[in-house]
Design a protein around this motif. Structure first.
Motif, mmCIF file in Angstrom:
data_model
loop_
_atom_site.group_PDB
_atom_site.id
_atom_site.type_symbol
_atom_site.label_atom_id
_atom_site.label_comp_id
_atom_site.label_asym_id
_atom_site.label_seq_id
_atom_site.Cartn_x
_atom_site.Cartn_y
_atom_site.Cartn_z
ATOM 1 N N PRO A 1 0.801 -1.224 0.000
ATOM 2 C CA PRO A 1 0.000 0.000 0.000
ATOM 3 C C PRO A 1 0.826 1.263 0.000
ATOM 4 O O PRO A 1 0.310 2.340 -0.288
ATOM 5 N N SER A 2 2.103 1.177 0.329
ATOM 6 C CA SER A 2 2.937 2.379 0.336
ATOM 7 C C SER A 2 3.588 2.633 -1.015
ATOM 8 O O SER A 2 4.223 3.668 -1.208
ATOM 9 N N HIS A 3 3.427 1.686 -1.971
ATOM 10 C CA HIS A 3 4.123 1.801 -3.252
ATOM 11 C C HIS A 3 3.736 3.075 -3.991
ATOM 12 O O HIS A 3 4.597 3.911 -4.316
ATOM 13 N N LEU A 4 2.435 3.283 -4.251
ATOM 14 C CA LEU A 4 1.991 4.455 -4.997
ATOM 15 C C LEU A 4 2.161 5.732 -4.173
ATOM 16 O O LEU A 4 2.499 6.784 -4.710
ATOM 17 N N GLU A 5 1.921 5.629 -2.881
ATOM 18 C CA GLU A 5 2.057 6.803 -2.028
ATOM 19 C C GLU A 5 3.502 7.313 -2.044
ATOM 20 O O GLU A 5 3.742 8.519 -2.191
ATOM 21 N N ASP A 6 4.457 6.391 -1.902
ATOM 22 C CA ASP A 6 5.865 6.777 -1.939
ATOM 23 C C ASP A 6 6.231 7.380 -3.290
ATOM 24 O O ASP A 6 6.981 8.363 -3.376
ATOM 25 N N LEU A 7 5.696 6.782 -4.353
ATOM 26 C CA LEU A 7 5.993 7.265 -5.697
ATOM 27 C C LEU A 7 5.469 8.691 -5.887
ATOM 28 O O LEU A 7 6.183 9.569 -6.387
ATOM 29 N N LEU A 8 4.219 8.932 -5.477
ATOM 30 C CA LEU A 8 3.620 10.253 -5.638
ATOM 31 C C LEU A 8 4.341 11.306 -4.790
ATOM 32 O O LEU A 8 4.558 12.433 -5.231
ATOM 33 N N GLU A 9 4.697 10.931 -3.564
ATOM 34 C CA GLU A 9 5.403 11.880 -2.699
ATOM 35 C C GLU A 9 6.786 12.209 -3.261
ATOM 36 O O GLU A 9 7.250 13.346 -3.146
ATOM 37 N N SER A 10 7.417 11.227 -3.889
ATOM 38 C CA SER A 10 8.723 11.491 -4.486
ATOM 39 C C SER A 10 8.618 12.435 -5.676
ATOM 40 O O SER A 10 9.584 13.099 -6.039
ATOM 41 N N LEU A 11 7.405 12.504 -6.258
ATOM 42 C CA LEU A 11 7.163 13.408 -7.388
ATOM 43 C C LEU A 11 6.723 14.797 -6.911
ATOM 44 O O LEU A 11 6.457 15.669 -7.737
ATOM 45 N N GLY A 12 6.621 14.971 -5.598
ATOM 46 C CA GLY A 12 6.288 16.281 -5.053
ATOM 47 C C GLY A 12 4.833 16.479 -4.686
ATOM 48 O O GLY A 12 4.416 17.601 -4.390
ATOM 49 N N VAL B 1 -6.248 16.358 -8.389
ATOM 50 C CA VAL B 1 -6.365 15.146 -9.189
ATOM 51 C C VAL B 1 -6.438 13.944 -8.251
ATOM 52 O O VAL B 1 -6.054 14.036 -7.076
ATOM 53 N N GLY B 2 -6.952 12.836 -8.755
ATOM 54 C CA GLY B 2 -7.036 11.620 -7.964
ATOM 55 C C GLY B 2 -6.418 10.446 -8.691
ATOM 56 O O GLY B 2 -6.430 10.375 -9.928
ATOM 57 N N VAL B 3 -5.857 9.508 -7.909
ATOM 58 C CA VAL B 3 -5.263 8.290 -8.458
ATOM 59 C C VAL B 3 -5.904 7.106 -7.748
ATOM 60 O O VAL B 3 -6.007 7.086 -6.507
ATOM 61 N N VAL B 4 -6.336 6.105 -8.510
ATOM 62 C CA VAL B 4 -6.969 4.939 -7.905
ATOM 63 C C VAL B 4 -6.321 3.662 -8.445
ATOM 64 O O VAL B 4 -6.166 3.482 -9.653
ATOM 65 N N LEU B 5 -5.913 2.791 -7.525
ATOM 66 C CA LEU B 5 -5.427 1.461 -7.885
ATOM 67 C C LEU B 5 -6.622 0.518 -7.847
ATOM 68 O O LEU B 5 -7.236 0.303 -6.800
#
Length: 461
Positions: A17-28, A51-55
């Motif tokens: 569950p942290s995969h996308l969150e970490d990725l988005l935070e790394s993008l700012g 904007v929203g992102v959904v897995l």
């Protein structure tokens, strides 16, 4: 990407569950997670995410249903992260097709998501700015009214000013204009701005009732006045006591009833059919017709004394072809007003549709415009309404030759009117938008016969 750029994240799948969150935070991005049950998420408005992102992996059918409602309420654009196997499911495909701006596979999220979410956020910002611009263009004036009239052109400025002037006095008003131009809306706007606004507003179409019923409808009748009169009936005039009565298509009123209406205007009293008592009634009369009453008077079809009694204050509602610069703002206004009737995929009008609407003659005026837009909203199968959805064919649009100078003058006038309309008819902001001086704006206004109103009303009267 600045850190105050916020996004929603729905990530309840089988992956880390942290995969996308970490990725988005790394993008700012500042990430705000949404978790099932989505029906209980009450912080959509407070966060204001772009904007929203959904897995989509791991979401049940019930959660998909809740998620669909949440995505609609969020008022932002969404991206889906889903594998090819997940997209084989019909429910997942429908959600992505109708509510998502884009989709990436989990394996390529690290390389593709950053660019896609940045462009989606920018598109979301553009849509927000466009919505605010349209809302501002159709903003209601400070004396808000239930009945709305939309326009930014000189023809509509003049109408709005006249409405405000005549509403302040209590004399009879005569409204002229072609069928479908909004004569009843004009009467309603006058009533809402008059001292009688807290009392009743009633409208009656004199051409829609049989001759033998009009007198009873207007003046009422006593019990037993004629066959079938089983009880007393209060007429429209008496029922409107203290308020405003709108008599549409007054030119169709039979001559014998014109006498009764004239007597009421002179004495402010009525007699019910079959009655002898004079009843005092305080009613303001607003009359309207699409026919030439002066010609009807000359031909003996309308009483001259009644015409002069009704024609104390005059208002002419312009046909749509005389303020074509308002067509786009009107079209977008009615598109929003009837948005509940459209499919979710429908986003607005194509440039071709707006162009054709500007070129069309509109014999049915505003009424025809509303009907064509509502039909197009139901029948359109594309994201943008096309000319064929409106039922307007280019070959049916009248064409005439135009010299280069005429075309240049037409374009110059349209640009000037549009700039003044967008800037609430203030000369300095319009001049800055067009990149010219205030003197040039005044010169162009004089050249094209555009007068600046005494008190500039906003687009919605």
């Amino acid at each position: 990407m600045e850190k105050d750029a916020r996004c929603w994240l729905v990530d309840e799948g089988t992956r880390d569950p942290s995969h996308l969150e970490d990725l988005l935070e790394s993008l700012g991005w500042e990430v705000h997670r949404l978790s099932p049950p989505f029906s209980e998420c009450g912080e959509l408005e407070s966060k204001g995410c772009e904007v929203g992102v959904v897995l989509l992996e791991g979401l049940s059918s019930k959660q998909l249903s809740q998620l669909e409602s949440l995505m609609i309420k969020s008022h932002c654009l969404w991206l889906a992260v889903a594998s090819a196997s997940v997209m084989e499911d019909a429910d997942h495909r429908r959600l992505v097709a109708t509510l998502c701006h884009g989709v990436v596979e989990p394996e390529s999220a690290s390389s593709d998501l950053g660019c896609l979410i940045k462009h989606t956020a920018f598109l979301s910002w553009l849509q927000t700015q466009d919505a605010e611009s349209r809302h501002s263009a159709a903003a209601m004036s400070s004396d808000a009214a239930e009945y709305e009239m939309v326009g930014t052109t000189p023809a509509m400025w003049k109408l709005f000013q006249t409405i405000r002037k005549v509403a302040a006095v209590d004399a009879p008003i005569f409204i002229s204009g072609e069928s479908g131009t909004g004569k009843e809306l004009t009467a309603q706007a006058i009533h809402e701005r008059s001292p009688r606004t807290s009392a009743a507003f009633h409208a009656i179409n004199c051409g829609a009732l049989p001759d033998h019923l009009i007198q009873s409808e207007l003046f009422g009748h006593e019990k037993g006045a004629f066959t079938g009169a089983a009880q007393r009936k209060i007429g429209r005039i008496e029922a409107t006591n203290g308020g405003t009565l709108f008599l549409d298509e007054i030119g169709d009123l039979p001559l014998e009833l014109q006498v009764n209406l004239l007597r009421f205007l002179e004495t402010r009293t009525i007699q019910r059919v079959g009655g002898l008592e004079d009843i005092a009634v305080d009613v303001r009369i607003i009359a309207a017709t699409h026919v030439d009453l002066e010609k009807a008077v000359e031909e003996g079809r309308f009483r001259e004394d009644l015409y002069h009694r009704l024609n104390v204050l005059q208002i002419k509602v312009p046909p749509l072809r005389e303020h074509k610069e308002d067509i786009e703002i009107l079209a977008r206004y009615f598109f929003e007003r009837f948005s509940s009737e459209k499919a979710s995929r429908l986003k607005g009008f194509s440039r071709e549709a707006l162009l054709v609407m500007r070129q069309y003659h509109w014999p049915g005026n505003i009424r025809e415009l509303i009907n064509r837009i509502r039909r197009a909203m139901v029948m359109c199968e594309n994201p943008l309404i096309q000319p064929e959805d409106l039922g307007i064919e280019r070959r049916k649009i009248s064409r005439h030759s135009m010299s280069l100078d005429q075309a240049r003058d037409t374009a110059e006038r349209e640009a000037l009117v549009a700039a003044l309309g967008r800037n609430r008819h203030k000369v300095l902001p319009a001049a800055q938008e067009l990149g010219v001086s205030r003197v040039t704006i005044y010169r162009l206004m004089e050249k094209h016969g555009l007068s600046r109103p005494e008190a500039c009303p906003t687009a919605k009267s």
